[in-house]
Design a protein around this motif. Structure first.
Motif, mmCIF file in Angstrom:
data_model
loop_
_atom_site.group_PDB
_atom_site.id
_atom_site.type_symbol
_atom_site.label_atom_id
_atom_site.label_comp_id
_atom_site.label_asym_id
_atom_site.label_seq_id
_atom_site.Cartn_x
_atom_site.Cartn_y
_atom_site.Cartn_z
ATOM 1 N N ARG A 65 0.717 -1.070 0.093
ATOM 2 C CA ARG A 65 -0.396 0.031 0.043
ATOM 3 C C ARG A 65 0.937 1.424 -0.198
ATOM 4 N N ASN A 89 -4.875 10.593 1.989
ATOM 5 C CA ASN A 89 -5.558 9.670 3.144
ATOM 6 C C ASN A 89 -3.921 9.055 3.357
ATOM 7 N N ASN A 91 -4.368 8.247 7.036
ATOM 8 C CA ASN A 91 -5.944 7.891 7.797
ATOM 9 C C ASN A 91 -5.614 6.140 8.024
ATOM 10 N N CYS A 119 -6.645 2.959 6.856
ATOM 11 C CA CYS A 119 -7.861 1.873 5.872
ATOM 12 C C CYS A 119 -7.374 0.482 6.685
ATOM 13 N N ARG A 120 -8.767 0.485 6.521
ATOM 14 C CA ARG A 120 -9.404 -1.342 6.487
ATOM 15 C C ARG A 120 -8.654 -1.941 5.255
ATOM 16 N N ASP A 128 -14.697 2.682 5.735
ATOM 17 C CA ASP A 128 -13.080 1.671 4.752
ATOM 18 C C ASP A 128 -12.021 2.692 5.160
ATOM 19 N N GLU A 129 -12.520 3.388 6.007
ATOM 20 C CA GLU A 129 -11.226 5.105 6.088
ATOM 21 C C GLU A 129 -11.421 5.107 7.714
ATOM 22 N N TYR A 170 -6.709 -3.127 10.079
ATOM 23 C CA TYR A 170 -6.687 -1.159 9.566
ATOM 24 C C TYR A 170 -4.917 -1.026 9.184
ATOM 25 N N LYS A 200 -2.204 1.851 8.182
ATOM 26 C CA LYS A 200 -1.400 3.474 7.898
ATOM 27 C C LYS A 200 -0.251 3.400 7.682
#
Length: 131
Positions: free
Chosen positions: A17, A23, A26, A28-29, A75-76, A118, A120
């Motif tokens: 990722r 983002n 954030n 994120c899932r 999702d975020e 999740y 980050k």
């Protein structure tokens, strides 16, 4: 006494990722952790992970629980939202190193909850999380 242990099942083989200005900070899932079909004392997830290999390190992961009856799992989640929008943080990593290492996350699942991983990556450009 333990009479039977199920084999470890890989959930994904490679997961990369990238963070960006919009983002990157954030949460994120990534995915839902498979639902348990019987009561267990604890659950352990293991993964190999690393940050992008240079510069500032920002990448982290966490496991968040939500009631199974929850209609919306975000999702975020913004970086300052410690409650994860109705969820409960059950465990969280430190910051990923530049070199690949094994991460172990252990938590005690509660019947009636579902669990999500999740991550980050980090904002500002150039940040990558490899799992």
């Amino acid at each position: 006494a333990l009479t039977h242990l199920e084999p470890v099942r890989p959930v994904f083989s490679t997961y990369r990722r990238y963070g960006d200005e919009r983002n990157g900070d954030n949460w994120c899932r990534a995915f839902r952790i498979p639902v348990l079909n019987r009561r267990v004392h604890s659950m352990r997830m293991e993964l190999l992970w690393r940050d992008q290999g240079f510069g500032n390190r920002k990448s982290r992961v966490r496991v968040v629980s939500y009631p199974i009856a929850s209609s919306e799992i975000p999702d975020e989640v913004p970086p300052g939202d410690t409650a994860s929008q109705g969820g409960h943080i059950v465990c969280q990593s430190g910051i990923a190193e530049h070199e690949e290492e094994r991460l172990r996350l252990t938590f005690n699942p509660i019947e009636g909850d579902c669990y999500h991983l999740y991550y980050k990556v980090g904002g500002g450009g150039g940040h990558v999380l490899n799992m």
